[in-house]
Design a protein around this motif. Sequence first.
Motif, short mmCIF file in Angstrom:
data_model
loop_
_atom_site.label_atom_id
_atom_site.label_comp_id
_atom_site.label_asym_id
_atom_site.label_seq_id
_atom_site.Cartn_x
_atom_site.Cartn_y
_atom_site.Cartn_z
N LYS A 26 3.17 -3.47 -10.50
CA LYS A 26 2.18 -3.64 -9.43
C LYS A 26 1.25 -4.78 -9.88
O LYS A 26 0.83 -4.81 -11.03
N TYR A 27 0.96 -5.72 -8.98
CA TYR A 27 0.23 -6.92 -9.39
C TYR A 27 -0.86 -7.26 -8.37
O TYR A 27 -0.83 -6.80 -7.23
N GLU A 28 -1.79 -8.07 -8.80
CA GLU A 28 -2.75 -8.72 -7.88
C GLU A 28 -2.88 -10.17 -8.34
O GLU A 28 -3.22 -10.43 -9.50
N ASP A 29 -2.56 -11.08 -7.44
CA ASP A 29 -2.55 -12.50 -7.83
C ASP A 29 -2.63 -13.35 -6.56
O ASP A 29 -2.18 -12.91 -5.51
N LYS A 79 -3.59 -11.68 -3.44
CA LYS A 79 -2.72 -10.68 -2.79
C LYS A 79 -2.40 -9.53 -3.75
O LYS A 79 -2.23 -9.76 -4.95
N LYS A 80 -2.31 -8.33 -3.22
CA LYS A 80 -1.80 -7.19 -3.99
C LYS A 80 -0.33 -7.04 -3.62
O LYS A 80 0.02 -7.15 -2.42
N LYS A 131 3.86 -5.45 -5.07
CA LYS A 131 4.75 -4.80 -6.04
C LYS A 131 5.99 -5.67 -6.20
O LYS A 131 6.33 -6.46 -5.30
#
Length: 252
Positions: free
Chosen positions: A120-123, A126-127, A129
């Motif tokens: 799971k990322y935020e970059d 944007k959030k 998967k």
Amino acid sequence: MVVSKYSASGNDFVIFHTFRKIDRSGVAKVLCNRFSGIGADGLIVLLPHEKYDFEWQFYNADGSEASMCGNGSRAAAHYAFVNNLADKKMKFLTGAGVIEAEVEDNTVESQLTPYKFLGKYEDFGKKFKIYDTGVPHIVILENINNFDKNLARNLREKYNANVNWAEVRDNKLYVRTYERGVEDETLACGTGMCASFLVAKDNNLIGESVKVYPKSGEELTVSLKNGTLYFKGKVKHCFSAVMDGKNERDFV
Ligand SMILES: N[C@H](CCC[C@H](N)C(=O)O)C(=O)O
């Protein structure tokens, strides 16, 4: 040398079968070129296999090899059946593992290889998967009209993955995909639709089976049965062509 052109819900492929397993990256770039070649998102080559109905080589339009292609698996299964290389139910080897497929007229269902959750990322604001459904997919769960090709390119480069916008509306799943190796949005991406299904399911937005609509608007079905992904939809054999000339030996 006869090659076939297929469209699987808008994701299109050049397909042929032969005996020699050689590097066909250059051939993929030539045949997939939409100006000087036949034009397609990918090249699929079927080869003999001692245990399975066949094995395949899959190349994106830019010549990069990919381990799996959901829409390509459906087109390859139809091609194998109509060319008498396999029965209606078949098993073939891909870079991601063994794919089981069943052909019924122009509808084909593929059973995908086991999927993997990659985080799971935020970059880039944007959030998202990342799931690997045979190839890696970033899934951003928001209005698909927010699809941003430049942002998709940045995410594709940083995470070396395909990039999907996915949205659930009226219990149906809508997906738009920027595809690695095509380096553009395609009209459909099978492994992307399956990755989007998994993220929508993580959020309890859908059940065990859902109708999915890619950019092409064609209807497909993704289901999860006993932890295995199934992907079903129509395929179209567009035409077959005889490839001849001096460089024929390059790819047979
Ligand atoms: N472009 C993808 C492979 C093709 C996937 C897509 N066409 C599908 O139907 O799954 C990649 O390099 O990861």
